[in-house]
Motif scaffolding. Structure first.
Motif, PDB file in Angstrom:
ATOM      1  N   ALA A  90      24.780 -40.201  34.559  1.00  0.00           N
ATOM      2  CA  ALA A  90      25.088 -41.635  34.566  1.00  0.00           C
ATOM      3  C   ALA A  90      26.547 -41.888  34.931  1.00  0.00           C
ATOM      4  CB  ALA A  90      24.765 -42.250  33.204  1.00  0.00           C
ATOM      5  N   VAL A  91      27.457 -41.080  34.400  1.00  0.00           N
ATOM      6  CA  VAL A  91      28.878 -41.250  34.707  1.00  0.00           C
ATOM      7  C   VAL A  91      29.159 -40.926  36.171  1.00  0.00           C
ATOM      8  CG1 VAL A  91      31.179 -40.320  34.213  1.00  0.00           C
ATOM      9  CG2 VAL A  91      29.650 -40.920  32.341  1.00  0.00           C
ATOM     10  N   LEU A  92      28.540 -39.877  36.692  1.00  0.00           N
ATOM     11  CA  LEU A  92      28.728 -39.531  38.099  1.00  0.00           C
ATOM     12  C   LEU A  92      28.165 -40.615  39.013  1.00  0.00           C
ATOM     13  CD1 LEU A  92      28.018 -35.709  37.989  1.00  0.00           C
ATOM     14  CD2 LEU A  92      30.180 -36.812  38.570  1.00  0.00           C
TER      15      LEU A  92
ATOM     16  N   TRP B 164      31.090 -46.828  42.406  1.00  0.00           N
ATOM     17  CA  TRP B 164      32.364 -47.558  42.468  1.00  0.00           C
ATOM     18  C   TRP B 164      33.224 -47.078  43.633  1.00  0.00           C
ATOM     19  CZ3 TRP B 164      34.089 -47.919  36.655  1.00  0.00           C
ATOM     20  CH2 TRP B 164      33.423 -48.988  36.054  1.00  0.00           C
ATOM     21  N   LEU B 165      33.190 -45.791  43.920  1.00  0.00           N
ATOM     22  CA  LEU B 165      33.981 -45.286  45.046  1.00  0.00           C
ATOM     23  C   LEU B 165      33.447 -45.788  46.386  1.00  0.00           C
ATOM     24  CD1 LEU B 165      34.645 -41.582  43.987  1.00  0.00           C
ATOM     25  CD2 LEU B 165      36.323 -43.417  44.187  1.00  0.00           C
ATOM     26  N   CYS B 166      32.134 -45.923  46.497  1.00  0.00           N
ATOM     27  CA  CYS B 166      31.526 -46.264  47.785  1.00  0.00           C
ATOM     28  C   CYS B 166      31.304 -47.755  47.990  1.00  0.00           C
ATOM     29  CB  CYS B 166      30.192 -45.545  47.931  1.00  0.00           C
ATOM     30  SG  CYS B 166      30.368 -43.768  47.968  1.00  0.00           S
ATOM     31  N   PHE B 167      31.009 -48.486  46.933  1.00  0.00           N
ATOM     32  CA  PHE B 167      30.587 -49.870  47.093  1.00  0.00           C
ATOM     33  C   PHE B 167      31.562 -50.894  46.524  1.00  0.00           C
ATOM     34  CE2 PHE B 167      26.571 -47.416  46.807  1.00  0.00           C
ATOM     35  CZ  PHE B 167      26.173 -47.584  48.118  1.00  0.00           C
ATOM     36  N   GLY B 168      32.548 -50.490  45.802  1.00  0.00           N
ATOM     37  CA  GLY B 168      33.517 -51.438  45.269  1.00  0.00           C
ATOM     38  C   GLY B 168      33.910 -51.080  43.850  1.00  0.00           C
ATOM     39  N   TRP B 169      35.186 -50.794  43.669  1.00  0.00           N
ATOM     40  CA  TRP B 169      35.673 -50.347  42.366  1.00  0.00           C
ATOM     41  C   TRP B 169      35.574 -51.475  41.341  1.00  0.00           C
ATOM     42  CZ3 TRP B 169      36.405 -45.506  41.083  1.00  0.00           C
ATOM     43  CH2 TRP B 169      36.999 -45.228  39.862  1.00  0.00           C
ATOM     44  N   GLY B 170      35.028 -51.191  40.196  1.00  0.00           N
ATOM     45  CA  GLY B 170      34.969 -52.146  39.098  1.00  0.00           C
ATOM     46  C   GLY B 170      33.813 -53.122  39.169  1.00  0.00           C
ATOM     47  N   GLU B 171      32.894 -52.948  40.104  1.00  0.00           N
ATOM     48  CA  GLU B 171      31.731 -53.844  40.204  1.00  0.00           C
ATOM     49  C   GLU B 171      30.868 -53.657  38.949  1.00  0.00           C
ATOM     50  OE1 GLU B 171      29.400 -56.697  41.485  1.00  0.00           O
ATOM     51  OE2 GLU B 171      31.080 -56.035  42.724  1.00  0.00           O
ATOM     52  N   THR B 172      30.726 -54.730  38.180  1.00  0.00           N
ATOM     53  CA  THR B 172      30.071 -54.613  36.874  1.00  0.00           C
ATOM     54  C   THR B 172      28.564 -54.396  36.965  1.00  0.00           C
ATOM     55  OG1 THR B 172      29.896 -57.015  36.724  1.00  0.00           O
ATOM     56  CG2 THR B 172      31.828 -55.982  35.713  1.00  0.00           C
ATOM     57  N   ALA B 173      27.950 -54.741  38.083  1.00  0.00           N
ATOM     58  CA  ALA B 173      26.505 -54.536  38.212  1.00  0.00           C
ATOM     59  C   ALA B 173      26.156 -53.054  38.097  1.00  0.00           C
ATOM     60  CB  ALA B 173      26.002 -55.085  39.536  1.00  0.00           C
ATOM     61  N   PHE B 174      27.054 -52.195  38.565  1.00  0.00           N
ATOM     62  CA  PHE B 174      26.774 -50.765  38.490  1.00  0.00           C
ATOM     63  C   PHE B 174      26.828 -50.240  37.069  1.00  0.00           C
ATOM     64  CE2 PHE B 174      28.418 -51.016  42.967  1.00  0.00           C
ATOM     65  CZ  PHE B 174      27.160 -50.891  43.540  1.00  0.00           C
TER      66      PHE B 174
ATOM     67  N   ALA C 205      25.974 -29.545  39.228  1.00  0.00           N
ATOM     68  CA  ALA C 205      26.244 -29.646  40.665  1.00  0.00           C
ATOM     69  C   ALA C 205      25.202 -30.520  41.357  1.00  0.00           C
ATOM     70  CB  ALA C 205      26.271 -28.256  41.289  1.00  0.00           C
ATOM     71  N   ALA C 206      23.950 -30.404  40.946  1.00  0.00           N
ATOM     72  CA  ALA C 206      22.904 -31.265  41.512  1.00  0.00           C
ATOM     73  C   ALA C 206      23.161 -32.725  41.158  1.00  0.00           C
ATOM     74  CB  ALA C 206      21.531 -30.827  41.016  1.00  0.00           C
ATOM     75  N   SER C 207      23.611 -32.965  39.936  1.00  0.00           N
ATOM     76  CA  SER C 207      23.951 -34.334  39.535  1.00  0.00           C
ATOM     77  C   SER C 207      25.088 -34.879  40.385  1.00  0.00           C
ATOM     78  CB  SER C 207      24.355 -34.386  38.060  1.00  0.00           C
ATOM     79  OG  SER C 207      23.275 -34.073  37.229  1.00  0.00           O
ATOM     80  N   ALA C 208      26.087 -34.051  40.636  1.00  0.00           N
ATOM     81  CA  ALA C 208      27.202 -34.486  41.476  1.00  0.00           C
ATOM     82  C   ALA C 208      26.730 -34.771  42.896  1.00  0.00           C
ATOM     83  CB  ALA C 208      28.306 -33.433  41.479  1.00  0.00           C
ATOM     84  N   ALA C 209      25.848 -33.943  43.422  1.00  0.00           N
ATOM     85  CA  ALA C 209      25.357 -34.151  44.784  1.00  0.00           C
ATOM     86  C   ALA C 209      24.518 -35.422  44.892  1.00  0.00           C
ATOM     87  CB  ALA C 209      24.537 -32.937  45.229  1.00  0.00           C
ATOM     88  N   ILE C 210      23.619 -35.636  43.939  1.00  0.00           N
ATOM     89  CA  ILE C 210      22.703 -36.773  44.031  1.00  0.00           C
ATOM     90  C   ILE C 210      23.378 -38.074  43.606  1.00  0.00           C
ATOM     91  CG2 ILE C 210      20.590 -37.759  43.046  1.00  0.00           C
ATOM     92  CD1 ILE C 210      19.470 -34.898  43.057  1.00  0.00           C
ATOM     93  N   MET C 211      24.091 -38.046  42.509  1.00  0.00           N
ATOM     94  CA  MET C 211      24.648 -39.284  41.967  1.00  0.00           C
ATOM     95  C   MET C 211      26.018 -39.637  42.540  1.00  0.00           C
ATOM     96  SD  MET C 211      22.376 -40.428  39.992  1.00  0.00           S
ATOM     97  CE  MET C 211      21.381 -40.365  38.545  1.00  0.00           C
ATOM     98  N   LEU C 212      26.781 -38.646  42.973  1.00  0.00           N
ATOM     99  CA  LEU C 212      28.137 -38.905  43.454  1.00  0.00           C
ATOM    100  C   LEU C 212      28.219 -38.874  44.977  1.00  0.00           C
ATOM    101  CD1 LEU C 212      31.090 -39.322  42.523  1.00  0.00           C
ATOM    102  CD2 LEU C 212      31.333 -36.855  42.531  1.00  0.00           C
ATOM    103  N   ALA C 213      27.659 -37.852  45.589  1.00  0.00           N
ATOM    104  CA  ALA C 213      27.811 -37.684  47.038  1.00  0.00           C
ATOM    105  C   ALA C 213      26.792 -38.483  47.846  1.00  0.00           C
ATOM    106  CB  ALA C 213      27.701 -36.206  47.393  1.00  0.00           C
TER     107      ALA C 213
END
Length: 126
Positions: free
Chosen positions: A73-75, A81-91, A13-21
């Motif tokens: 890493a996956v989150l 990709w959800l926030c800055f652009g889907w499929g951006e390879t730099a991420f 849940a912490a990973s989801a909050a920090i890396m996803l949200a």
């Protein structure tokens, strides 16, 4: 639910909050003028530190927690990709670096715990 499962879910849940949200909150709440500075802080300080922290925690019980650095890493990749652009390879590069940091910290933590346990045993190697 066991103690190990609860701690795993808390870290997930912490990973989801920090890396996803967190990237979503930055995009939503921070104005565009300072948004770049906050994103740099996120990508170069907060996320790498969290990846190392997750790796250290995972190294204490690799058999059960090996997936936490991968999940972080996956989150991150999904959130970026959800926030800055889907499929951006730099991420993909950022996610790869976070995975290497987390896995390296996990292996180092595991090795340190193994070495410390063997030092306490009489006649142990180390």
């Amino acid at each position: 639910m066991g103690k190990e499962t609860k701690s795993f879910l808390v870290w997930l849940a912490a990973s989801a909050a920090i890396m996803l949200a967190l990237p979503g909150l930055i995009v939503t709440l921070v104005n565009s003028g300072s948004g770049m500075a906050v994103c740099l802080l996120l990508f170069f300080a907060i996320n790498p530190a969290y990846a190392v922290t997750v790796g250290i925690f995972s190294g204490k019980n690799v058999k059960r927690r090996w997936s936490l650095p991968v999940a972080a890493a996956v989150l991150f990749l999904l959130g970026a990709w959800l926030c800055f652009g889907w499929g951006e390879t730099a991420f993909l590069w950022y996610a790869g670096v976070y995975l290497v940091l987390g896995a390296g910290a996990m292996l180092a933590s595991c090795w340190y715990g193994y070495k410390k346990a063997n030092e306490r045993e009489p006649g142990g190697k180390g």
